[in-house]
Design a protein around this motif. Structure first.
Motif, PDB file in Angstrom:
ATOM      1  N   UNK A 354       0.828  -1.204   0.000  1.00 18.93           N
ATOM      2  CA  UNK A 354       0.000   0.000   0.000  1.00 18.93           C
ATOM      3  C   UNK A 354       0.867   1.261   0.000  1.00 18.93           C
ATOM      4  N   UNK A 355       1.921   1.268   0.810  1.00 12.83           N
ATOM      5  CA  UNK A 355       2.794   2.435   0.907  1.00 12.83           C
ATOM      6  C   UNK A 355       3.474   2.727  -0.425  1.00 12.83           C
ATOM      7  N   UNK A 356       3.999   1.694  -1.060  1.00  7.18           N
ATOM      8  CA  UNK A 356       4.672   1.882  -2.345  1.00  7.18           C
ATOM      9  C   UNK A 356       3.694   2.265  -3.455  1.00  7.18           C
ATOM     10  N   UNK A 357       2.468   1.759  -3.370  1.00  8.13           N
ATOM     11  CA  UNK A 357       1.460   2.113  -4.368  1.00  8.13           C
ATOM     12  C   UNK A 357       1.096   3.586  -4.279  1.00  8.13           C
ATOM     13  N   UNK A 358       1.028   4.110  -3.040  1.00 10.22           N
ATOM     14  CA  UNK A 358       0.718   5.534  -2.869  1.00 10.22           C
ATOM     15  C   UNK A 358       1.854   6.428  -3.357  1.00 10.22           C
ATOM     16  N   UNK A 359       3.066   5.874  -3.490  1.00  9.38           N
ATOM     17  CA  UNK A 359       4.212   6.632  -4.008  1.00  9.38           C
ATOM     18  C   UNK A 359       4.467   6.268  -5.463  1.00  9.38           C
ATOM     19  N   UNK A 360       3.401   6.204  -6.239  1.00  9.73           N
ATOM     20  CA  UNK A 360       3.511   5.714  -7.611  1.00  9.73           C
ATOM     21  C   UNK A 360       4.437   6.572  -8.480  1.00  9.73           C
ATOM     22  N   UNK A 366       1.508   0.439 -10.404  1.00  7.52           N
ATOM     23  CA  UNK A 366       0.170   0.874 -10.832  1.00  7.52           C
ATOM     24  C   UNK A 366      -0.691   1.268  -9.631  1.00  7.52           C
ATOM     25  N   UNK A 367      -1.176   2.517  -9.642  1.00  8.33           N
ATOM     26  CA  UNK A 367      -2.035   3.011  -8.572  1.00  8.33           C
ATOM     27  C   UNK A 367      -3.459   3.094  -9.089  1.00  8.33           C
ATOM     28  N   UNK A 368      -4.180   2.005  -8.946  1.00 12.14           N
ATOM     29  CA  UNK A 368      -5.563   1.943  -9.402  1.00 12.14           C
ATOM     30  C   UNK A 368      -6.468   1.702  -8.200  1.00 12.14           C
ATOM     31  N   UNK A 369      -7.747   1.865  -8.438  1.00  7.49           N
ATOM     32  CA  UNK A 369      -8.705   1.620  -7.366  1.00  7.49           C
ATOM     33  C   UNK A 369      -8.603   0.176  -6.872  1.00  7.49           C
ATOM     34  N   UNK A 370      -8.353  -0.754  -7.796  1.00  7.99           N
ATOM     35  CA  UNK A 370      -8.272  -2.166  -7.409  1.00  7.99           C
ATOM     36  C   UNK A 370      -7.071  -2.435  -6.504  1.00  7.99           C
ATOM     37  N   UNK A 371      -5.900  -1.863  -6.832  1.00  3.66           N
ATOM     38  CA  UNK A 371      -4.715  -2.104  -6.007  1.00  3.66           C
ATOM     39  C   UNK A 371      -4.857  -1.446  -4.639  1.00  3.66           C
ATOM     40  N   UNK A 372      -5.425  -0.224  -4.607  1.00  5.12           N
ATOM     41  CA  UNK A 372      -5.628   0.447  -3.327  1.00  5.12           C
ATOM     42  C   UNK A 372      -6.635  -0.318  -2.461  1.00  5.12           C
ATOM     43  N   UNK A 373      -7.724  -0.762  -3.071  1.00  2.00           N
ATOM     44  CA  UNK A 373      -8.706  -1.566  -2.355  1.00  2.00           C
ATOM     45  C   UNK A 373      -8.049  -2.813  -1.766  1.00  2.00           C
ATOM     46  N   UNK A 375      -4.792  -3.810  -1.268  1.00  2.00           N
ATOM     47  CA  UNK A 375      -3.730  -3.677  -0.269  1.00  2.00           C
ATOM     48  C   UNK A 375      -4.263  -3.152   1.054  1.00  2.00           C
ATOM     49  N   UNK A 376      -5.173  -2.175   0.998  1.00  2.00           N
ATOM     50  CA  UNK A 376      -5.721  -1.599   2.219  1.00  2.00           C
ATOM     51  C   UNK A 376      -6.595  -2.607   2.962  1.00  2.00           C
ATOM     52  N   UNK A 377      -7.396  -3.338   2.235  1.00  2.00           N
ATOM     53  CA  UNK A 377      -8.259  -4.344   2.864  1.00  2.00           C
ATOM     54  C   UNK A 377      -7.420  -5.446   3.500  1.00  2.00           C
ATOM     55  N   UNK A 378      -6.345  -5.855   2.846  1.00  2.00           N
ATOM     56  CA  UNK A 378      -5.482  -6.885   3.425  1.00  2.00           C
ATOM     57  C   UNK A 378      -4.826  -6.413   4.719  1.00  2.00           C
ATOM     58  N   UNK A 379      -4.423  -5.141   4.777  1.00  2.00           N
ATOM     59  CA  UNK A 379      -3.869  -4.603   6.022  1.00  2.00           C
ATOM     60  C   UNK A 379      -4.883  -4.740   7.155  1.00  2.00           C
ATOM     61  N   UNK A 380      -6.119  -4.322   6.890  1.00  2.00           N
ATOM     62  CA  UNK A 380      -7.155  -4.417   7.910  1.00  2.00           C
ATOM     63  C   UNK A 380      -7.445  -5.847   8.321  1.00  2.00           C
ATOM     64  N   UNK A 434       4.048   9.954   5.373  1.00  2.00           N
ATOM     65  CA  UNK A 434       4.731   9.456   6.577  1.00  2.00           C
ATOM     66  C   UNK A 434       3.823   8.533   7.391  1.00  2.00           C
ATOM     67  N   UNK A 435       2.502   8.729   7.297  1.00  2.00           N
ATOM     68  CA  UNK A 435       1.581   7.830   7.999  1.00  2.00           C
ATOM     69  C   UNK A 435       1.680   6.407   7.453  1.00  2.00           C
ATOM     70  N   UNK A 436       1.822   6.281   6.146  1.00  2.00           N
ATOM     71  CA  UNK A 436       1.940   4.954   5.540  1.00  2.00           C
ATOM     72  C   UNK A 436       3.242   4.268   5.945  1.00  2.00           C
ATOM     73  N   UNK A 437       4.322   5.049   6.052  1.00  2.00           N
ATOM     74  CA  UNK A 437       5.581   4.461   6.498  1.00  2.00           C
ATOM     75  C   UNK A 437       5.502   4.034   7.965  1.00  2.00           C
ATOM     76  N   UNK A 438       4.793   4.801   8.784  1.00  2.00           N
ATOM     77  CA  UNK A 438       4.588   4.398  10.180  1.00  2.00           C
ATOM     78  C   UNK A 438       3.833   3.071  10.243  1.00  2.00           C
ATOM     79  N   UNK A 439       2.840   2.924   9.373  1.00  2.00           N
ATOM     80  CA  UNK A 439       2.066   1.680   9.332  1.00  2.00           C
ATOM     81  C   UNK A 439       2.964   0.497   8.993  1.00  2.00           C
ATOM     82  N   UNK A 440       3.775   0.623   7.961  1.00  2.00           N
ATOM     83  CA  UNK A 440       4.661  -0.472   7.558  1.00  2.00           C
ATOM     84  C   UNK A 440       5.671  -0.797   8.645  1.00  2.00           C
TER      85      UNK A 440
END
Length: 468
Positions: A354-360, A366-373, A375-380, A434-440
């Motif tokens: 998710x972090x790397x996708x947001x830094x496309x 590829x930063x698409x709705x499918x990849x964001x959905x 990766x984020x859902x898997x984190x949760x 920086x929030x995404x890096x904190x998460x990782x």
């Protein structure tokens, strides 16, 4: 390491402090074989419903932050502070844990429900002064946050008090995850009930939501939440026993350490502190991160509604998988550490993705709705499903410390990290990578601690071997 292989406590420590053969202590019968009651499901349902509403109210404003800014003049700092009142409510956690230990579940839950009623009522007081109205909304969110120490930490105490050993992990999962499910539903209910501000005009039609209309729709949500909380408060007041007439297991019937002794033992137990950090750092960071998920995804051109759906499915997936994992742990005992390692490894990979996708722009992923959905859902899913497994491992590690005290400590630590994250957010809210890096980093840190942790199963030993 299985229950029979544990070497972390002596044989004397494994003996029940209150022997199961002792017929009566303080007027309560202590049988060798415990008894479970059908009413335990009613007790679990009432507790879970309150936890659901507490999570729903806590996360009211994050998913509709754009609309709230338009209707009430909130700033990005206001939105972050509204979320931060949840963790702030954990600062008097020692008082709530003491009440739980001395007065039991009924008194603690009544106080939590009463605070929620007051908080929800404050948010709907009809004042024309928007500045004063905002202060009342902040006060209501704080009162709702004060219910958190009880509703987020009493799940393992409820499961031990009412459920048999082969149902404890499942009951803990339901009681401890339903609050997150409430937060997930706010991602869905808020954006669907409250229109997003759109001041653009076209030639054929005008799409314009004035602040008064948005404010009216927000108030409908606030009134609905208050009504549900009042109904549940009445139900708990009329019926919520503190404990069953006969305990369901030897562990439930056993005497526990005193309040002061428990705090001292927890603070001096390095193994507990290690696993407590492994739990509190990633769950605290994820809670703060998901509370402002809409702000994180806005630069990726994700709409408020889409961000709500992403937050919803990430938490719902974690709740479903968490209950399934807990049921698996009830059937095959002594594998809590292995389950945690698998979950945290998956969380680390998903958070990195998710972090790397947001830094496309830098990674060219590829930063698409499918990849964001995805990766984020898997984190949760991976983080939230680990919560009941962590809770069960805490109780096994420090038994005979009371469940409420143990989980009160770790939920306070988790909310402390959430508060710290959101505190920094009030200063650094213009660029949120920086929030995404904190998460990782939090997921990787937790995985390392769990790998180094030596597990033990003292409560399981008592129920399986001593009762036999």
């Amino acid at each position: 390491m299985g229950a029979a292989e544990s070497t972390e406590s002596t044989e004397g420590e494994r003996e029940p402090l209150l022997g199961p053969n002792q017929p009566q202590t303080n007027g309560i019968v202590q049988p060798v074989n415990g008894r479970v009651y059908a009413r335990r499901w009613v007790v679990l349902a009432l507790f879970s419903a309150l936890g659901f509403l507490q999570g729903l109210v806590w996360n009211t404003w994050g998913p509709i932050q754009n609309s709230a800014k338009h209707a009430y003049g909130f700033s990005s700092t206001d939105i972050a502070v509204l979320v931060i009142w949840g963790p702030v409510g954990f600062f008097p956690w020692l008082l709530f844990v003491w009440l739980m230990d001395k007065k039991g579940l009924r008194a603690s839950l009544l106080l939590a429900a009463f605070l929620m009623v007051l908080g929800a009522a404050l948010r709907i007081i009809p004042l024309t002064d928007l500045q004063l109205r905002r202060w009342l909304i902040h006060g209501g969110q704080l009162l709702n946050g004060l219910a958190g120490p009880t509703l987020m930490s009493a799940g393992p105490l409820l499961s031990t008090t009412w459920f048999a050993p082969d149902q404890r992990a499942t009951a803990t999962a339901v009681a401890s995850l339903v609050g997150y499910l409430g937060a997930a539903c706010s991602f869905l209910a808020g954006p669907l009930a409250v229109p997003a501000p759109n001041d653009t005009q076209t030639v054929s039609t005008t799409t314009h939501w004035d602040p008064e209309h948005i404010r009216h729709r927000i108030e409908i949500v606030l009134y609905a939440e208050l009504g549900a909380i009042v109904l549940l408060f009445a139900a708990v007041l009329l019926y919520f026993p503190s404990r069953p007439p006969i305990p369901p297991s030897v562990a439930a019937a056993s005497q526990r350490l005193s309040y002061r002794s428990s705090i001292c033992r927890l603070m001096s137990n390095m193994r507990f502190l290690m696993i407590a950090l492994a739990y509190s750092v990633p769950t605290g960071v994820v809670a703060g991160w998901s509370g402002v998920l809409d702000m994180i995804l806005t630069p990726a051109k994700v709409s408020q509604v889409d961000a709500g759906w992403i937050g919803f499915w990430s938490i719902v997936g974690g709740c479903v998988v968490g209950v399934a994992m807990a049921r698996f742990a009830d059937f095959i005992r002594g594998m809590l550490k292995l389950l945690l390692v698998l979950m945290l490894a998956g969380a680390s990979l998903a958070a990195t993705w998710f972090t790397l996708t947001c830094l496309t722009r830098l990674t060219h992923l590829p930063s698409t709705k499918a990849t964001l959905y995805t990766s984020c859902i898997l984190v949760g899913i991976f983080i939230n499903s680990s919560i009941p497994i962590f809770f069960e491992l805490f109780i096994e590690t420090v038994y005979p410390v009371p469940e409420g005290i143990t989980c009160g400590v770790v939920t306070f630590l988790s909310n402390l990290f959430t508060g710290l994250l959101l505190f920094f957010l009030t200063f650094y809210f213009t660029e949120l990578s920086w929030l995404n890096w904190c998460l990782t980093g939090s997921c990787l840190f937790s995985l390392l601690l769990v790998l180094l942790f030596r597990e033990s199963y003292d409560r399981l030993y008592l129920d399986v071997f001593v009762s036999v």
